[in-house]
Design a protein around this motif. Structure first.
Motif, mmCIF file in Angstrom:
data_model
loop_
_atom_site.group_PDB
_atom_site.id
_atom_site.type_symbol
_atom_site.label_atom_id
_atom_site.label_comp_id
_atom_site.label_asym_id
_atom_site.label_seq_id
_atom_site.Cartn_x
_atom_site.Cartn_y
_atom_site.Cartn_z
ATOM 1 N N GLN A 1 5.416 39.125 39.764
ATOM 2 C CA GLN A 1 6.769 39.588 39.491
ATOM 3 C C GLN A 1 7.709 39.225 40.634
ATOM 4 O O GLN A 1 8.857 38.821 40.398
ATOM 5 C CB GLN A 1 6.774 41.104 39.262
ATOM 6 N N LEU B 1 3.272 36.945 32.340
ATOM 7 C CA LEU B 1 4.262 36.805 33.401
ATOM 8 C C LEU B 1 4.532 35.345 33.754
ATOM 9 O O LEU B 1 5.523 35.045 34.430
ATOM 10 C CB LEU B 1 3.794 37.552 34.658
ATOM 11 N N ASN C 1 8.511 35.622 40.322
ATOM 12 C CA ASN C 1 9.486 35.421 39.248
ATOM 13 C C ASN C 1 10.887 35.848 39.675
ATOM 14 O O ASN C 1 11.883 35.192 39.337
ATOM 15 C CB ASN C 1 9.057 36.204 38.002
#
Length: 534
Positions: free
Chosen positions: A362, A386, A365
């Motif tokens: 995460q 993800l 990202n």
């Protein structure tokens, strides 16, 4: 059996029953009237029917014929059925003989010839203990073909004059196995830009294609356990228990401006602003307001504040100004000159921040980075939600992945690189001082590497035994440590060397000095102009 074929569960004559088992059979017994029928049976076999490390017995109710027997055993070797005994009748007699073959003999490598094992006389066999002897414990200097490719640090090539030397973590294991079983290695590499390749039922590419087509006896080179590969290939015991992770860049390099304000946190800067504001407020109230009457008075409040904080030519200070001067001196000398300079010293020599904040998918990202990987590596990430839409495939597998990680370390590649952990550690060992990369703390998972074989290979059991012994003796760990060095991650170099200050280390201070010098020059000209007008 032929006379009772109607009620027997299975019978063998000139054809083979359809394959119905979900696993390969360890023990197999085939019976036939003649050599032709037995050859037909063997031609119908595929690797699903038998275990190459198992035992096979062929009974042929025909007299001994060396030509037919050689053809039969040649086909057995093509199927890689090595642990086999063939029983035939003696010529013009009712007694029987047992034959086998050894594919690796001194001076006769893969020259298939029948070898007499035993004879049946007086209702019994004489040398049953000689049956199913391990014929693969000594290869007598014969050559095995090994498929691999340059894959640091698992398999590497080094030229020394006209001699090509192989070394690496997996090469070390293979060389020790070759020395133990007494065989030489002929290294072959896949052609083109594809290294690992994609496994299919047919037309597989790269290294896995070479193994599947029996172009090599075994293959290695950071080839991990994979359900797709295991469907068409045979994997040995894992030689290295590694981790598939991502190489992530360090925090972006400090700019000259960041080196100036990074020593203090925002809360500390806020405290300084409040302190200076209070200092300015008290100074203005005492000297430049009608609230307090003082014998001291300065015509310019800004110049007054500059003198009290930084010092300069002025008249004699009295009580009120001395207290304010001492307060400003403590604020500047203690907080700024001592604490600020000591905190800034580390950043003067720090081209990059020591660490990274990209420890989860995460966070990667959120930083708008992509995941660079090879197409074979992407199979391990394709089910991760993800990473959907963020994977970028590297088409040229011959590109040096050290260059990819160096580009990541210098922020020239907008992403992270998915690769086994041993490869990242080997890069850090060799190039950590030039361009450091880090490993995500919560982005890795187990990645077991091993040697892959064709489905019919008889080498698996022998090689697995030796790999297990190496692991039990701790040799795998020792060989692995030769190719890793994580001191650049921990910052604990045994003999640190002083680093010369470069321009990027001190440029911020010079930029500030130049700015203040320019401001002083402008102030000087301003004072001169004002003085002329007066």
């Amino acid at each position: 059996m032929l006379e009772n074929r109607n009620w027997l569960l299975g019978t063998v004559s000139d054809r083979l029953l359809p394959y119905v088992n979900s696993y390969a059979v360890f023990y197999n017994v085939f019976l036939s009237n003649n050599y032709t029928s037995m050859r037909t049976i063997l031609q119908s076999l595929s690797y699903q029917y038998y275990d190459t490390s198992g035992r096979c017995l062929l009974v042929i109710d025909s007299p001994y014929n060396v030509q037919y027997l050689v053809q039969l055993m040649t086909h057995l070797w093509k199927l890689r059925i090595v642990n086999v005994v063939v029983i035939v009748r003696e010529v013009n007699e009712t007694n029987y003989r047992a034959y086998s073959y050894q594919p690796f003999r001194e001076g006769k490598c893969e020259l298939i010839e029948p070898m007499l094992l035993d004879q049946f006389h007086d209702g019994r066999w004489g040398k049953l203990s000689m049956w199913y002897r391990n014929s693969m414990k000594n290869f007598h200097g014969c050559t095995l073909k090994a498929g691999t490719f340059p894959a640091k640090p698992y398999s590497m090539v080094q030229r020394e004059g006209n001699v090509t030397k192989r070394f690496g973590m997996e090469v070390t294991i293979v060389k020790n196995i070759a020395q133990w079983f007494n065989f030489t290695i002929d290294y072959l590499s896949p052609a083109g830009k594809v290294k690992w390749g994609i496994i299919r039922a047919e037309n597989s590419t790269g290294l896995v294609g070479m193994i599947q087509r029996n172009e090599v006896d075994f293959g290695f080179g950071t080839v991990g356990l994979n359900v797709h590969r295991n469907k068409y290939l045979k994997m040995g015991s894992p030689s290295f228990l590694s981790q598939l992770n991502v190489a992530i860049p360090p925090d972006k390099p400090y700019s000259w401006w960041e080196k100036l304000y990074e020593p203090f946190s925002p809360a500390a800067w806020l405290c300084l602003v409040l302190c200076y504001s209070a200092f300015i407020l008290v100074t203005v109230i005492i000297f430049d307001s009608k609230l307090i009457t003082t014998v001291e008075h300065f015509p310019n409040p800004a110049y007054n504040l500059w003198e009290l904080l930084m010092g300069g030519p002025s008249v004699t200070y009295h009580r009120s100004s001395i207290r304010i001067f001492i307060t400003g001196f403590v604020l500047n000398a203690l907080i700024i000159r001592t604490m600020y300079q000591s905190a800034m010293f580390q950043r003067l020599q720090a081209t990059t921040r020591l660490g990274t904040k990209l420890n989860t998918f995460q966070e990667i990202n959120d930083a708008h980075l992509f995941y660079y990987m090879y197409i074979t590596t992407s199979l391990y990430y394709q089910d991760n939600p993800l990473l959907r839409g963020r994977i970028r495939i590297l088409q040229d597998e011959n590109q040096d992945w050290d260059e990819i990680m160096y580009a990541i370390s210098q922020h020239k590649l907008n992403g992270v690189f998915a690769i086994p952990l041993d490869i990242i550690e080997y890069y850090v060992k060799n190039y950590g001082q030039r361009g450091i990369v880090y490993v995500g703390k919560h982005t890795g998972f187990n990645y077991n590497l091993g040697i892959y074989y064709p489905k019919t290979s008889p080498l698996t059991e022998q090689f697995n035994t030796m790999i297990g012994r190496y692991q039990a003796a701790g040799l795998i760990h020792i060989w692995r440590e030769r190719f890793r060095d994580t001191r650049y991650w921990s910052g604990a170099k045994s003999h640190p060397e002083p680093i010369r200050l470069q321009w990027e280390h001190v440029s911020g201070a010079f930029y500030l000095w130049a700015f203040m010098l320019g401001l002083s020059v402008l102030t000087l000209f301003g004072e001169a102009i004002i003085h002329r007008k007066e």
